[in-house]
Design an enzyme around this catalytic site. Structure first.
Site, PDB file in Angstrom:
ATOM      1  N   ALA A 199      50.362 -31.862  22.810  1.00  0.00           N
ATOM      2  CA  ALA A 199      51.467 -32.782  23.121  1.00  0.00           C
ATOM      3  C   ALA A 199      52.810 -32.080  23.194  1.00  0.00           C
ATOM      4  O   ALA A 199      53.855 -32.741  23.115  1.00  0.00           O
ATOM      5  CB  ALA A 199      51.517 -33.898  22.083  1.00  0.00           C
ATOM      6  N   ALA A 200      52.815 -30.781  23.386  1.00  0.00           N
ATOM      7  CA  ALA A 200      54.082 -30.043  23.371  1.00  0.00           C
ATOM      8  C   ALA A 200      55.025 -30.522  24.465  1.00  0.00           C
ATOM      9  O   ALA A 200      56.213 -30.757  24.227  1.00  0.00           O
ATOM     10  CB  ALA A 200      53.816 -28.547  23.513  1.00  0.00           C
ATOM     11  N   GLY A 201      54.500 -30.670  25.688  1.00  0.00           N
ATOM     12  CA  GLY A 201      55.353 -31.112  26.789  1.00  0.00           C
ATOM     13  C   GLY A 201      55.886 -32.513  26.583  1.00  0.00           C
ATOM     14  O   GLY A 201      57.056 -32.795  26.851  1.00  0.00           O
ATOM     15  N   ASP A 202      55.037 -33.411  26.099  1.00  0.00           N
ATOM     16  CA  ASP A 202      55.474 -34.783  25.843  1.00  0.00           C
ATOM     17  C   ASP A 202      56.527 -34.837  24.745  1.00  0.00           C
ATOM     18  O   ASP A 202      57.472 -35.633  24.805  1.00  0.00           O
ATOM     19  CB  ASP A 202      54.279 -35.656  25.449  1.00  0.00           C
ATOM     20  CG  ASP A 202      53.266 -35.789  26.568  1.00  0.00           C
ATOM     21  OD1 ASP A 202      53.664 -35.705  27.746  1.00  0.00           O
ATOM     22  OD2 ASP A 202      52.074 -35.991  26.260  1.00  0.00           O
TER      23      ASP A 202
ATOM     24  N   GLY B 123      60.368 -20.488  27.174  1.00  0.00           N
ATOM     25  CA  GLY B 123      61.541 -21.330  27.110  1.00  0.00           C
ATOM     26  C   GLY B 123      61.651 -22.316  28.254  1.00  0.00           C
ATOM     27  O   GLY B 123      60.660 -22.759  28.835  1.00  0.00           O
TER      28      GLY B 123
ATOM     29  N   THR C   4      59.792 -26.169  32.174  1.00  0.00           N
ATOM     30  CA  THR C   4      59.384 -25.702  30.854  1.00  0.00           C
ATOM     31  C   THR C   4      58.344 -24.598  31.015  1.00  0.00           C
ATOM     32  O   THR C   4      57.430 -24.706  31.821  1.00  0.00           O
ATOM     33  CB  THR C   4      58.822 -26.852  30.006  1.00  0.00           C
ATOM     34  OG1 THR C   4      57.661 -27.390  30.647  1.00  0.00           O
ATOM     35  CG2 THR C   4      59.858 -27.956  29.845  1.00  0.00           C
TER      36      THR C   4
END
Length: 317
Positions: free
Chosen positions: A265-268, A241, A236
């Protein structure tokens, strides 16, 4: 290099079941908003302090549940106010949490999160009770792994526990997903147990030894990680993207364009959206798109779990 661009948990007696089992961390997040990140020795006046449930494991479990997957959690919290608040939060989300053990020997984990006016964050995690999550806790949740479709792990709990969870899931024919965060080196025997590895730029660089700043470098890192034993790798890249290395193909999925408020918390959220789609047998492209759509919503909202959307909010291409 050219890449293609594409436009409640253990409960043997009651027979509890979840499609996805999350083995991981639960923290209470203390979120400080400030104009910028301070320099060493500097004191800044901040905008606000918010206390909110977090931890990569719990965040991903909440994202999974909100995005449509029946979800169980295996973890460890302190027998204190933070711990009981986290358990109540799991109940509210409909997450099976009988496998979350209470301990009186360490306090609940805490994350100190600082978010600047550019919506970038830096985080200090005090593991607390998360450090007590043991292979024995995974064993007690073995019935769940036996019937689940997917196991999701991260690296905020002891590596030996993660290794054991991956091993038990593979023995039961359960697909394994490891979000290798926070960044650290991992032995190849752990990577060999992983069906889906999800990493950001920093984590991909730490594992592969390849600098990652743009999609071509992400593709190179993903290929190295596949040679180290991972079956499929997603890198990621935030606003750039996602690069996916699956089987013999490489694809780049551009991110939706949004104005970020808080990336905590975008990755989670991406992991939760991606995994929820996999759990209902969606194809890889659909799963990536749904993970991206969920993360795009999350970064437009403040907080960790408070920012995670529900499935009916998603708009995918």
């Amino acid at each position: 290099m050219t890449i293609a661009t594409v436009n409640q948990p253990h409960d043997d007696e009651s027979g509890a079941h979840a499609d996805v089992v999350v083995v991981g961390s639960l923290n209470m997040d203390l979120v400080v908003r400030a104009p910028r990140h301070p320099q060493p020795g500097e004191t800044l006046t901040g905008h606000a302090l918010v206390t909110t449930p977090g931890g990569k494991g719990a965040n991903q479990a909440v994202a999974l549940a909100r995005l449509g997957a029946s979800t169980a959690m295996i973890g460890c919290v302190g027998d204190d106010a933070h711990g009981h608040a986290l358990l109540a939060g799991l109940d509210q989300e409909g997450i099976l949490r009988q496998g979350v053990r209470l301990t009186s020997t360490r306090p609940t984990g805490v994350a100190m999160i600082q978010v600047d006016d550019a919506s970038q964050n830096c985080i200090v995690v005090i593991p607390g009770s998360n450090a007590e999550l043991l292979p024995a806790d995974v064993e007690r949740g073995d019935a769940l792994l036996r019937s689940a479709k997917l196991l999701v792990c991260q690296l905020e709990v002891p590596l030996e526990t993660v290794r054991h969870a991956l091993d038990r899931a593979r023995r039961h024919g359960c697909t394994t997903l490891l979000n290798a965060a926070p960044a650290m080196a991992l032995p190849n025997d752990v990577l060999a147990r992983v069906d889906w590895l999800v990493v950001n730029e920093t984590e991909a660089a730490a594992l592969s030894g390849q600098a990652v700043t743009h999609p071509d470098e992400a593709a190179q890192a993903a290929q190295r990680l596949r040679r180290q034993g991972c079956r499929r790798v997603l890198v990621t890249l935030g606003a750039q993207g996602v690069v996916a290395a699956c089987d013999d193909s490489l694809h780049h999925y551009p991110a939706p364009a949004v104005t970020a408020v808080d990336t905590t918390a975008a990755g989670d959220t991406f992991v939760g959206g991606f995994a929820a789609a996999l759990a209902r047998d969606a194809g890889v492209e659909t799963a990536i798109r749904e993970g991206q759509a969920a993360a795009a919503i999350a970064v437009t909202r403040a907080g960790a779990q408070s920012s995670i959307p529900h499935r009916d909010e998603l708009v995918t291409p």
